[in-house]
Write an enzyme that holds these catalytic residues in place. Structure first.
Site, PDB file in Angstrom:
ATOM      1  N   CYS A  76       0.877  -1.181   0.000  1.00 14.41           N
ATOM      2  CA  CYS A  76       0.000   0.000   0.000  1.00 14.41           C
ATOM      3  C   CYS A  76       0.903   1.216   0.000  1.00 14.41           C
ATOM      4  O   CYS A  76       1.567   1.502   1.003  1.00 14.41           O
ATOM      5  CB  CYS A  76      -0.906  -0.009   1.233  1.00 14.41           C
ATOM      6  SG  CYS A  76      -1.989   1.442   1.326  1.00 14.41           S
ATOM      7  N   GLU A 103      -3.924   0.937  -5.998  1.00 13.62           N
ATOM      8  CA  GLU A 103      -2.960  -0.112  -6.340  1.00 13.62           C
ATOM      9  C   GLU A 103      -2.831  -0.167  -7.850  1.00 13.62           C
ATOM     10  O   GLU A 103      -3.772   0.142  -8.576  1.00 13.62           O
ATOM     11  CB  GLU A 103      -3.396  -1.467  -5.765  1.00 13.62           C
ATOM     12  CG  GLU A 103      -2.300  -2.512  -5.776  1.00 13.62           C
ATOM     13  CD  GLU A 103      -1.035  -2.028  -5.064  1.00 13.62           C
ATOM     14  OE1 GLU A 103      -0.128  -1.541  -5.786  1.00 13.62           O
ATOM     15  OE2 GLU A 103      -0.952  -2.116  -3.831  1.00 13.62           O
TER      16      GLU A 103
END
EC number: 4.-.-.-
Length: 353
Positions: free
Chosen positions: A2, A127
């Site tokens: 992340c 992402e």
């Protein structure tokens, strides 16, 4: 992993979204520490400040460990034992912390042993999926499925920005498990609070995008246990660290690739077939309208239960098969979508998973 998040809500809306019940069952909102350091953004990157929840007992002696505080902290943990005067000279990356090595690395094991557990708040995270044929990467925005509230009424009446604002009056924040630490400059100065986000193997639904995902605390009980280090041991708390399937996502523009870009366009769904934003009226356009409107007016302290979602959930429509090795995945999703595309327009087709 992340490495990019969004947390754009104004401070008052963010505070209401974090309402909770203390150990006595009293409805409360967390207190703020250094609220002036909070900077809302659609595109937060490491080394920026992001809001996190932590137990009040970390900052106030003899406080109830079930009480909460929101504090902006630096993303990228600086260990308390770091001896340099400049945190940027840290020689290793602490943006994320792998769950499988959390008890092996001193930078994470020490603060975890001290109960320095926190919950990182965000609208969602970004992402990137690496495409098969080219070296280009497609960004996705990933977040909790959203639900209607009683105030929202029927989704069918949301035919204007004013009505749509009511539908989005209760955005459910993504709550990610983190660890924080306190670093004091060797030559004196203010204590720096910083954090890392714990990561786990991706759930089945996200494995074709990336093999790792944040450890998401799904529900008020999980958040409460992770924060309450006075009552919940490290060993028990670590049982909360695992993948969750309760997420949804949609593809977004490459505008988000540059961390200097900070606008609702970072979150707006795009059509991967034509490589442009959806212009037709529908969920994606209304989501963008909501993001640009004033703060929602109503809070809901209860953790949403599983209900029918009314967010544009593009997951199975647009997901491309990644060339990266994954443990599991769903084959042929893009082909299925292309076949369905011939039958009905994308903007009008309901989400199916």
């Amino acid at each position: 992993m992340c490495g990019r998040t969004s947390c754009h809500l104004p401070i008052d809306v963010l505070t209401r979204a974090c309402a909770y019940q203390d150990r006595q069952g009293q409805q409360r909102v967390p207190e703020w520490r250094d609220p002036d350091k909070y900077c809302p953004s659609y595109n937060k990157s490491p080394q920026s400040n992001s809001p996190v929840l932590l137990s009040r007992l970390h900052l106030v002696k003899d406080a109830d460990s079930s009480e909460r505080i929101i504090a902006p902290m630096r993303w990228g943990l600086v260990p308390s034992w770091f001896k340099e005067s400049d945190p940027s000279k840290l020689q290793f990356n602490t943006t994320n912390c792998r769950s499988d090595t959390i008890m092996e690395k001193r930078s994470f094991k020490v603060p975890l042993g001290k109960g320095r557990r926190c919950v990182v708040l965000a609208d969602g995270f970004y992402e990137w999926q690496r495409c098969q044929v080219t070296s280009q990467r497609q960004p996705y925005f990933i977040y909790f499925p959203q639900i209607k509230t009683e105030k929202s009424g029927s989704i069918g009446v949301a035919d204007s920005p004013e009505n749509w604002e009511k539908v989005w009056d209760n955005w459910r924040l993504l709550t990610m498990a983190g660890i924080f630490d306190c670093w004091e400059p060797p030559e004196g100065g203010d204590v720096l609070y910083s954090y890392t986000i714990i990561t786990v193997d991706s759930c089945k639904g996200l494995s074709d995008i990336h093999p790792r995902m944040p450890a998401i605390l799904d529900g008020e009980e999980a958040v409460s246990k992770w924060l309450d280090f006075g009552e919940v041991s490290t060993q028990e708390a670590l049982k909360l660290i695992h993948p969750t399937e309760n997420v949804t996502f949609h593809p977004v523009s490459s505008v988000v690739n540059n961390s200097r870009n900070n606008s609702p366009e970072c979150l707006a769904p795009v059509n991967l077939v034509v490589k442009k934003e959806l212009k037709a009226s529908g969920s994606s356009q209304r989501m963008l309208q909501w993001l640009a409107t004033k703060s929602p007016k109503k809070e809901d302290s209860k953790t949403p239960q599983k209900e029918e979602s009314h967010v544009p959930q593009w997951s199975s429509q647009f997901l491309q098969k990644s060339s990266l090795p994954t443990k599991r995945g769903t084959a042929g999703l893009l082909e299925q979508w292309l076949k369905r595309e011939k039958e009905e327009p994308v903007a009008k087709r309901p989400y199916s998973q």
